[in-house]
Design a protein around this motif. Structure first.
Motif, PDB file in Angstrom:
ATOM      1  N   SER A 126       1.004  -1.209   0.105  1.00 33.97           N
ATOM      2  CA  SER A 126       0.056  -0.155  -0.031  1.00 33.97           C
ATOM      3  C   SER A 126       0.842   1.334  -0.169  1.00 33.97           C
ATOM      4  O   SER A 126       0.136   2.400  -0.094  1.00 33.97           O
ATOM      5  CB  SER A 126      -0.945  -0.118   1.293  1.00 33.97           C
ATOM      6  OG  SER A 126      -0.220   0.052   2.614  1.00 33.97           O
ATOM      7  N   ASP A 127       2.293   1.149   0.327  1.00 38.47           N
ATOM      8  CA  ASP A 127       2.974   2.420   0.144  1.00 38.47           C
ATOM      9  C   ASP A 127       3.556   2.646  -0.945  1.00 38.47           C
ATOM     10  O   ASP A 127       4.177   3.781  -1.411  1.00 38.47           O
ATOM     11  CB  ASP A 127       4.212   2.013   1.361  1.00 38.47           C
ATOM     12  CG  ASP A 127       3.741   2.241   2.663  1.00 38.47           C
ATOM     13  OD1 ASP A 127       2.442   2.893   2.885  1.00 38.47           O
ATOM     14  OD2 ASP A 127       4.419   1.596   3.789  1.00 38.47           O
ATOM     15  N   GLN A 129       3.224   4.180  -4.177  1.00 35.76           N
ATOM     16  CA  GLN A 129       2.073   5.135  -4.923  1.00 35.76           C
ATOM     17  C   GLN A 129       1.938   4.925  -6.263  1.00 35.76           C
ATOM     18  O   GLN A 129       1.030   5.348  -6.877  1.00 35.76           O
ATOM     19  CB  GLN A 129       2.360   6.465  -4.475  1.00 35.76           C
ATOM     20  CG  GLN A 129       2.537   6.797  -2.593  1.00 35.76           C
ATOM     21  CD  GLN A 129       2.949   8.203  -2.563  1.00 35.76           C
ATOM     22  OE1 GLN A 129       2.770   9.113  -3.211  1.00 35.76           O
ATOM     23  NE2 GLN A 129       3.155   8.298  -1.250  1.00 35.76           N
ATOM     24  N   ILE A 331     -12.126   8.729   1.284  1.00 29.01           N
ATOM     25  CA  ILE A 331     -10.754   8.510   0.820  1.00 29.01           C
ATOM     26  C   ILE A 331      -9.748   7.887   1.888  1.00 29.01           C
ATOM     27  O   ILE A 331      -8.875   7.277   1.372  1.00 29.01           O
ATOM     28  CB  ILE A 331     -10.080   9.839   0.270  1.00 29.01           C
ATOM     29  CG1 ILE A 331      -9.980  10.728   1.440  1.00 29.01           C
ATOM     30  CG2 ILE A 331     -10.869  10.326  -1.023  1.00 29.01           C
ATOM     31  CD1 ILE A 331      -9.196  11.922   0.835  1.00 29.01           C
ATOM     32  N   GLU A 332     -10.017   7.888   3.196  1.00 28.84           N
ATOM     33  CA  GLU A 332      -9.325   7.412   4.221  1.00 28.84           C
ATOM     34  C   GLU A 332     -10.060   6.435   5.005  1.00 28.84           C
ATOM     35  O   GLU A 332     -11.146   6.737   5.719  1.00 28.84           O
ATOM     36  CB  GLU A 332      -8.668   8.682   4.981  1.00 28.84           C
ATOM     37  CG  GLU A 332      -7.636   9.398   4.197  1.00 28.84           C
ATOM     38  CD  GLU A 332      -6.879  10.296   5.057  1.00 28.84           C
ATOM     39  OE1 GLU A 332      -7.276  10.378   6.285  1.00 28.84           O
ATOM     40  OE2 GLU A 332      -5.998  11.041   4.686  1.00 28.84           O
ATOM     41  N   GLU A 334      -9.783   4.404   8.560  1.00 27.81           N
ATOM     42  CA  GLU A 334      -9.076   4.596   9.877  1.00 27.81           C
ATOM     43  C   GLU A 334      -9.359   3.521  11.115  1.00 27.81           C
ATOM     44  O   GLU A 334     -10.628   3.225  11.028  1.00 27.81           O
ATOM     45  CB  GLU A 334      -9.120   5.997  10.415  1.00 27.81           C
ATOM     46  CG  GLU A 334      -8.219   7.047   9.554  1.00 27.81           C
ATOM     47  CD  GLU A 334      -8.257   8.282  10.226  1.00 27.81           C
ATOM     48  OE1 GLU A 334      -8.603   8.563  11.130  1.00 27.81           O
ATOM     49  OE2 GLU A 334      -7.859   9.225   9.462  1.00 27.81           O
ATOM     50  N   ARG A 352      -4.292   3.396   9.232  1.00 30.63           N
ATOM     51  CA  ARG A 352      -5.139   4.069   8.367  1.00 30.63           C
ATOM     52  C   ARG A 352      -4.593   3.442   6.926  1.00 30.63           C
ATOM     53  O   ARG A 352      -3.433   2.990   6.574  1.00 30.63           O
ATOM     54  CB  ARG A 352      -5.077   5.704   8.332  1.00 30.63           C
ATOM     55  CG  ARG A 352      -3.473   6.010   7.932  1.00 30.63           C
ATOM     56  CD  ARG A 352      -3.305   7.500   8.042  1.00 30.63           C
ATOM     57  NE  ARG A 352      -4.096   8.309   7.006  1.00 30.63           N
ATOM     58  CZ  ARG A 352      -3.527   8.269   5.766  1.00 30.63           C
ATOM     59  NH1 ARG A 352      -2.180   7.988   5.503  1.00 30.63           N
ATOM     60  NH2 ARG A 352      -4.233   8.761   4.572  1.00 30.63           N
ATOM     61  N   ASP A 354      -4.742   4.555   2.811  1.00 28.35           N
ATOM     62  CA  ASP A 354      -5.262   5.515   1.847  1.00 28.35           C
ATOM     63  C   ASP A 354      -5.855   4.894   0.693  1.00 28.35           C
ATOM     64  O   ASP A 354      -4.999   4.317  -0.004  1.00 28.35           O
ATOM     65  CB  ASP A 354      -3.835   6.561   1.525  1.00 28.35           C
ATOM     66  CG  ASP A 354      -4.321   7.652   0.972  1.00 28.35           C
ATOM     67  OD1 ASP A 354      -5.283   7.497  -0.008  1.00 28.35           O
ATOM     68  OD2 ASP A 354      -3.585   9.002   1.220  1.00 28.35           O
ATOM     69  N   LYS A 356      -6.288   6.081  -2.256  1.00 28.50           N
ATOM     70  CA  LYS A 356      -6.032   6.360  -3.522  1.00 28.50           C
ATOM     71  C   LYS A 356      -4.543   5.408  -3.699  1.00 28.50           C
ATOM     72  O   LYS A 356      -4.162   5.315  -5.134  1.00 28.50           O
ATOM     73  CB  LYS A 356      -5.399   7.844  -3.478  1.00 28.50           C
ATOM     74  CG  LYS A 356      -6.314   8.861  -3.293  1.00 28.50           C
ATOM     75  CD  LYS A 356      -6.039  10.033  -3.366  1.00 28.50           C
ATOM     76  CE  LYS A 356      -5.199  10.581  -1.927  1.00 28.50           C
ATOM     77  NZ  LYS A 356      -4.648  11.800  -1.977  1.00 28.50           N
ATOM     78  N   PHE A 357      -4.128   4.669  -3.027  1.00 21.82           N
ATOM     79  CA  PHE A 357      -2.528   4.236  -3.092  1.00 21.82           C
ATOM     80  C   PHE A 357      -2.887   2.638  -3.205  1.00 21.82           C
ATOM     81  O   PHE A 357      -1.935   1.999  -3.353  1.00 21.82           O
ATOM     82  CB  PHE A 357      -1.778   4.678  -1.964  1.00 21.82           C
ATOM     83  CG  PHE A 357      -1.247   5.838  -2.247  1.00 21.82           C
ATOM     84  CD1 PHE A 357      -1.281   6.685  -3.461  1.00 21.82           C
ATOM     85  CD2 PHE A 357      -1.052   6.569  -1.182  1.00 21.82           C
ATOM     86  CE1 PHE A 357      -0.876   8.186  -3.243  1.00 21.82           C
ATOM     87  CE2 PHE A 357      -0.797   8.108  -1.183  1.00 21.82           C
ATOM     88  CZ  PHE A 357      -0.744   8.790  -2.314  1.00 21.82           C
ATOM     89  N   TYR A 358      -4.062   2.271  -3.333  1.00 22.80           N
ATOM     90  CA  TYR A 358      -4.282   0.846  -3.227  1.00 22.80           C
ATOM     91  C   TYR A 358      -4.736   0.344  -4.659  1.00 22.80           C
ATOM     92  O   TYR A 358      -5.821   0.913  -5.179  1.00 22.80           O
ATOM     93  CB  TYR A 358      -5.081   0.080  -2.221  1.00 22.80           C
ATOM     94  CG  TYR A 358      -5.609  -1.194  -2.460  1.00 22.80           C
ATOM     95  CD1 TYR A 358      -4.539  -2.202  -2.436  1.00 22.80           C
ATOM     96  CD2 TYR A 358      -6.925  -1.483  -2.652  1.00 22.80           C
ATOM     97  CE1 TYR A 358      -5.103  -3.612  -2.664  1.00 22.80           C
ATOM     98  CE2 TYR A 358      -7.460  -3.048  -2.601  1.00 22.80           C
ATOM     99  CZ  TYR A 358      -6.176  -3.915  -2.770  1.00 22.80           C
ATOM    100  OH  TYR A 358      -6.588  -5.055  -3.038  1.00 22.80           O
ATOM    101  N   ARG A 395       2.305  -3.296   5.821  1.00 22.81           N
ATOM    102  CA  ARG A 395       1.505  -2.177   4.942  1.00 22.81           C
ATOM    103  C   ARG A 395       1.320  -3.056   3.405  1.00 22.81           C
ATOM    104  O   ARG A 395       1.468  -2.471   2.518  1.00 22.81           O
ATOM    105  CB  ARG A 395       2.370  -1.160   4.692  1.00 22.81           C
ATOM    106  CG  ARG A 395       2.800  -0.237   5.826  1.00 22.81           C
ATOM    107  CD  ARG A 395       1.557   0.431   6.569  1.00 22.81           C
ATOM    108  NE  ARG A 395       0.749   1.123   5.668  1.00 22.81           N
ATOM    109  CZ  ARG A 395      -0.439   1.678   5.887  1.00 22.81           C
ATOM    110  NH1 ARG A 395      -0.965   1.499   7.258  1.00 22.81           N
ATOM    111  NH2 ARG A 395      -0.999   2.387   5.133  1.00 22.81           N
TER     112      ARG A 395
END
Length: 449
Positions: A126-127, A129, A331-332, A334, A352, A354, A356-358, A395
């Motif tokens: 997930s990190d 981007q 978008i988030e 948590e 959390r 994000d 957008k990054f998955y 992650r």
């Protein structure tokens, strides 16, 4: 003479080998281990608590096979002590998924064990981007043919799971009723009917099922609209397993949202999210011992403007702490945990996601997580029709199973050997027992596949 002596020596060696074999067979018959070779280990000579610990770590089908070994082992597995040990050990090794299937007036619950130690087939970080990957399609598929247990019944709503017991609601019959079952033991207990006239009140589509450890009692709470045309007022009734009636609560009940909590039982209380617009009344609880309602304070930043930006929220349990999962501004995602129960200042953000990054994750995928594990991992059903695990520590997302059309009706459940006859007390004679493979019983029966 040398030849004769050689023959004598040869005969002595043969006799020695025959004696050794005979002694080894005798050792096996009496349960003694051989010191010169591989012998039979006397399992039943071990202390009972060690036998229970060993068997509790076996797969479910192997445990059923152990019941057929001998009468002594059968009695050990029937003992309440074994059900207690199994309930403590099994969830750390295996998680079970329940898939609901309601067609017309008929319904079925299919059970699938998932080994928590198995490797997964695909993953995505997930990190990263820039990653726009897609998961592989070679996943094991959960379908009716490979279910370990099938529990067939009328059309049913699964209310909740507690200590291996399932609470079911049969709302399609002329007189709706609740039932409690242990699917692996084939036991079912129909609870007393709430009202002779179903039109006198309307079911509010929310119930709870939990265990009070101090009283050693299981209870079911049901929410109803006293006036079906007025949904602003709600009342509640409680049933204690083993009793013959429901008790109406005089205290006003906070109205629950029309959603399920995926793991709402903690500290002897059931928890849910209310429809109240006040942040201080967002999280509700019902104490099973005192049979009273109260509000649990949310995180301090949950003021009115912030709550308006929360598109979805649910409550659960993470590492023995009350937790909330919510989507902020779509978008988030948590997860916050209340480290000290009832203390607002103890709320801590666990992780959390994000959105957008998955790769391929949509915000509706996380609207109802399947399970949060003690190691922090989150299981949910993705829009790709697969069971996905997210690891906050690594992650990473990992695909586990394909669930196809079942995706909206997946529930996590811990199987147990806790007998309803022990819990039902004076109503133990009302517990129905269904035999394996009998498909002509109505209402519920179960069948091991």
């Amino acid at each position: 003479m040398p030849r004769i002596s050689n023959c004598i020596v040869l005969v002595d060696e043969q006799q020695s080998r025959m004696v050794s074999k005979r002694r080894r067979r005798e050792d096996i018959k009496v349960g003694k281990a051989s010191t010169t070779g591989v012998g039979f280990f006397p399992l039943l000579e071990l202390p009972v608590h060690i036998i229970c610990d060993i068997i509790s770590r076996l797969p479910l089908k192997n445990i059923f096979q152990c019941k057929c070994v001998c009468k002594m082992l059968l009695e050990v597995l029937k003992d309440p002590y074994f059900s207690k040990i199994h309930l403590a050990v099994a969830p750390t090794l295996t998680s079970n998924l329940i898939l609901e299937d309601n067609i017309g007036k008929s319904g079925s619950l299919y059970f699938f064990p998932c080994d928590l130690r198995e490797s997964t087939l695909s993953s995505c970080n997930s990190d990263d981007q820039n990653a726009r990957c897609s998961f592989s399609r070679g996943l094991p598929v959960l379908n009716k043919g490979n279910a370990e247990i099938c529990f067939r019944t009328q059309r049913v709503t699964l209310i909740g799971s507690c200590n291996g017991l399932l609470c079911l609601y049969y709302g399609s019959s002329s007189h709706p009723f609740y039932g409690i079952c242990n699917p692996i033991l084939g036991e079912f207990l129909e609870l007393p009917r709430l009202s002779a006239s179903p039109s006198a009140s309307a079911y509010a589509n929310h119930s709870g099922f939990g265990y009070c450890p101090r009283m050693n009692k299981y209870k079911v709470i049901r929410f109803m609209y006293p006036n079906p045309t007025d949904t602003t007022k709600i009342v509640a009734a409680v049933h204690t397993l083993g009793s013959d009636s429901w008790r109406s609560l005089t205290e006003s009940a906070p109205s629950p949202r029309q959603q399920k909590s995926f793991d709402p039982f903690l500290n002897g209380a059931l928890h849910w999210i209310s429809i109240s617009s006040k942040p201080c009344e967002l999280i509700c609880s019902f104490n099973l011992e005192r049979e009273g309602f109260r509000f649990v304070p949310p995180p301090s930043h949950f003021d009115a403007p912030y709550v308006k930006k929360v598109s979805w929220i649910n409550v659960g349990v993470l590492k023995g702490c009350l937790c909330i999962c919510f989507m902020y501004e779509d978008i988030e995602f948590e997860v916050w945990a209340m480290r000290e129960y009832g203390v607002q200042e103890s709320w801590t953000k666990e992780f959390r996601i994000d959105m957008k990054f998955y790769c391929g994750l949509q915000f509706e995928d996380l609207y109802r997580p399947v399970k949060l594990f003690s190691n922090g991992e989150l299981w949910f059903i993705s829009s790709l029709d697969s069971l996905v695990s997210f690891s906050p520590r690594k992650r990473t997302f990992r695909e586990l199973r394909s669930v196809a059309r079942w995706k909206s009706d997946v529930t996590a459940h811990d199987l147990s050997f806790l007998s309803l006859k022990v819990i039902a007390g004076a109503r133990s004679s009302k517990v129905l027992k269904y035999r394996v493979g009998n498909s002509n019983l109505s209402p519920p029966h179960y069948m091991l596949l």
